[in-house]
Design an enzyme around this catalytic site. Structure first.
Site, PDB file in Angstrom:
ATOM      1  N   GLY A 174       1.110  -1.004   0.311  1.00  0.00           N
ATOM      2  CA  GLY A 174      -0.116   0.216   0.072  1.00  0.00           C
ATOM      3  C   GLY A 174       0.405   1.299   0.237  1.00  0.00           C
ATOM      4  N   ASP A 186     -10.419   5.118   9.564  1.00  0.00           N
ATOM      5  CA  ASP A 186     -10.630   4.433   8.433  1.00  0.00           C
ATOM      6  C   ASP A 186     -11.272   2.741   8.678  1.00  0.00           C
ATOM      7  OD1 ASP A 186     -10.159   4.427   5.240  1.00  0.00           O
ATOM      8  OD2 ASP A 186      -7.931   3.535   5.206  1.00  0.00           O
TER       9      ASP A 186
END
Lengths: 288, 418
Positions: B94, B209
């Site tokens: 990521g 998140d």
């Protein structure tokens, strides 16, 4: 649901007995005074930066912890103090600008160096007044200090295993003072608060749990002000807070030793040992 | 020298501890194992002139749970080297860094190693990574991915977070599984998620998140909240203002952030939980919008546009003026979720409530009647297991018939026989 208490790290018995600095044959009193001076620098920098006390206190506790896993011969107190304050400002969500922090430390270090220099030139009866020279814009001072800052921050994290959880004592003090019915006396509250802040210049927060340190501040306050609390066996007020007398007394000892009068020579000697380079020279000088 | 003697004396004393009235509950294990007092004794002995005789502590009350014995505090310990682990395969990459699957060389445990990207850091150790590590350490819980330690490589720019390895993430699982989760399974998953979120919030941590790809699931029916890369502390005395609006993956972002609210709190996580609940029911994300404006109109369509009544602060939000509200219309939840019970719809409505002040909290949601009506939540052990993509396992094709015989090989076989 009950919030479990945070299990912040404390120095182990072997870490306490033989600190890395002691293994490098740095005398205990020099180590203690240097730790205290490193914390004092953090405190002064915090004031100049207008930084929050939570960040300053956290930085001081991190510095004390750090020197239970590292030697003053490897890392100077000034560098580590700067790194600790930078790190704690992030941890407490009030980050400082790198350049501000570096400028402030540059000033503080210059001032200490000036004190040392004017003390050694004994011929002068009235030492020159300190005047700060800002670092030159294109000079290397900034980059050297920045490098030291980044490395110190990383070393603190690495050597503390990234466990930088700190629990500050202030909330606990308020609770305990209320419980003991001492909050009506303003001078008692502010004196105990002051002892807690002064204790930040000693290693006690890295050695003992918060209830012990807070109880020590209360003990010193009540003795100083002549307030009597139940203190005979079976009914000792500190037992309410799960504190052992031996621990309590030891913390009081650390705090009181901070107030011992130092001679000018002693003070100047400590101010001359803020970097690892100076300390190494001093150690070599002692051996020969 | 005195340590042996003093530990004996404390072992004696532990048998007749008296309970202090300050105790709420005491961990039995905690009382049973007396703390070795050698450490304090030794410290005290440095001040022998002032310390009282060592025999003054024969009876010690059991300790309050709020003052754990000092042996429960971990010692100061430096990070170990990453070479304590053997790399197996990479799981994903990521923006924050790469995740590897690895094996602890000492214990043989399989773990996930998350390598932080530190090469271009101008401002020292990134505050986001600090928040992530701190949040994980502070929020230890059965349904939060466990942090084991942080290890370092040879240079100061190599830092790895070591976490428990969990086989699946819920996102991949939802797309791969042939049929959606059962109601009983959804209840179990939601209860676990809510208890994790409630735990984080009670420790003053916002996740910021929450989404299905950040919910990991093991083969024993347990989900773990992961990726605290955007997490941060909130509330007094940590900075309340000055929080960024650039949080939460778009599809799971609460309306108050979309409309530029300067301060926000735990309610933004609860909105994301609502989106996750809907996703579990639908087997696909609820609001698959490409941009903010599209998302806002999708929210307006499902919930009906906000009114003075449903969201009094709406008009005072910075971006509210830039938006023209569509004509009032009722919410569409019944049409969207035709098979959900009334209690289920009510929970979803409470999570996807416009006004953050009135949005249900994690603690309240755990008590919602939806979880006590039939069908009861399924026990985690009864969940079926799936092949783990992260561990490099392949899913067997459902109807894979054996391959047709290869021509060349078959021919050769015949010639061999001859």
């Amino acid at each position: 649901m009950s919030a479990r208490p945070t299990l912040y790290p404390l120095a182990s018995l072997s870490q306490f007995h033989s600190t890395p600095s002691a293994q490098d044959s740095i005398p205990r009193h020099v180590e203690d005074d240097l730790r205290a001076y490193g914390c004092k620098l953090i405190h002064q920098a915090g004031i100049l930066l207008n930084q929050k006390q939570v960040a300053v206190a956290t930085a001081q506790i991190l510095l004390q912890r750090f020197f239970y896993v590292s030697s003053l011969k490897q890392f100077g107190v000034a560098d580590i103090g700067m790194g600790a304050l930078y790190l704690s400002s992030k941890l407490e969500e009030c980050p400082v600008r790198m350049r501000d922090l570096i400028n402030v430390y540059d000033l503080l270090l210059q001032r200490a160096a000036h004190t040392v220099a004017s003390a050694s030139s004994s011929s002068l009866h009235h030492p020159a007044e300190f005047k700060y020279t800002p670092m030159s814009y294109f000079g290397n001072t900034f980059y050297d200090l920045k490098e030291a800052l980044v490395v110190s921050e990383m070393q603190i994290l690495k050597r503390l295993g990234f466990d930088v959880q700190v629990v500050l004592p202030y909330g606990t003090l308020v609770n305990y003072m209320r419980l003991l019915g001492l909050t009506s006396r303003n001078e008692a509250v502010s004196m105990a608060w002051g002892y807690l802040n002064d204790a930040l210049q000693t290693p006690v927060y890295a050695l003992y749990a918060v209830p012990t340190v807070v109880s020590a501040a209360i003990l010193l306050t009540t003795r100083r002000l002549g307030i009597s609390l139940p203190s005979s066996p079976e009914n000792c007020w500190w037992e309410l807070f799960d504190v052992e007398w031996e621990d309590l007394w030891s913390v009081c000892g650390y705090i009181m030793r901070l107030y011992r009068e130092r001679t000018t020579a002693e003070q100047v000697e400590i101010m001359g040992l803020l970097s690892k380079k100076d300390l190494r020279q001093w150690l070599e000088g002692r051996i020969t | 020298m005195t340590s042996a003697a003093s530990s004996v004396s404390s072992a004696d004393s532990s048998t007749h501890r008296k309970r202090s009235k300050w105790d709420c509950e005491t961990d039995p294990a905690l009382v049973a194992s007396p703390q070795p007092p050698s450490k304090r004794r030794h410290i005290a002995m440095h001040h022998a002139d002032v310390s009282p005789s060592l025999s003054t502590s024969p009876k010690r009350p059991a300790q309050s749970i709020f003052v754990p014995p000092r042996t429960r505090h971990p010692p100061l310990a430096s990070s170990r080297s990453v070479y304590s682990y053997e790399k197996l395969n990479s799981i994903e990459e990521g923006s924050y860094g790469i995740v590897f699957r690895a094996r602890d060389k000492q214990t043989g445990d399989i773990v996930a190693l998350k390598k932080l990207k530190l090469d271009e850091e101008k401002y020292g150790f990134p505050i986001t990574a600090l928040r992530e590590i701190n949040a994980l350490m502070l929020c230890r819980h059965d349904n939060v991915v466990g942090i084991r330690e942080v290890v370092v490589g040879e240079t100061l720019t190599q830092v790895f977070i070591v976490m428990d390895f969990i086989e699946h993430d819920l996102k991949t699982l939802l797309t791969l599984m042939p049929s959606p989760f059962l109601q009983s399974e959804i209840k179990t998953l939601m209860l676990q998620l809510l208890s994790a979120v409630s735990h984080c919030h009670s420790n003053w941590i916002l996740h910021r998140d929450l989404k299905t790809s950040n919910l990991l699931m093991n083969n024993r029916g347990t989900i773990k909240v992961a990726d605290f890369g955007l997490a941060r502390r909130y509330g007094d005395p940590v900075g309340v203002g000055g929080m960024t609006q650039l949080v939460v993956t778009l599809w799971y972002r609460a309306p108050e952030i979309l409309l530029g609210a300067k301060t926000y709190s735990t309610a933004i996580d609860m909105w994301s939980v609502g989106c996750i609940f809907a996703e579990l029911l639908l087997k696909e994300p609820l609001f698959q919008a490409k941009a903010e404006i599209e998302l806002i109109s999708m929210i307006f369509k499902l919930l009906g546009p906000p009114t003075n009544d449903s969201w009094p602060e709406y008009s005072s939000l910075p971006l509210a003026k830039t938006i023209t509200l569509p004509s009032p219309q009722p919410h569409q939840f019944r049409q969207k979720f035709p098979f959900l019970t009334i209690a289920g719809i009510d929970l979803l409505l409470s999570l996807l409530t416009y006004d953050p002040e009135r949005r249900i909290t994690a603690e309240e949601a755990l008590q919602h009647p939806y979880f006590s009506e039939a069908p009861a939540p399924k026990h985690p052990d009864m969940f079926s297991s799936f092949p783990s993509a992260a561990a490099g396992e392949r899913r067997r094709k459902p109807f894979s018939s054996p391959p047709a015989p290869a021509r060349g090989g078959g021919h050769k076989l015949l010639t061999d026989l001859e």
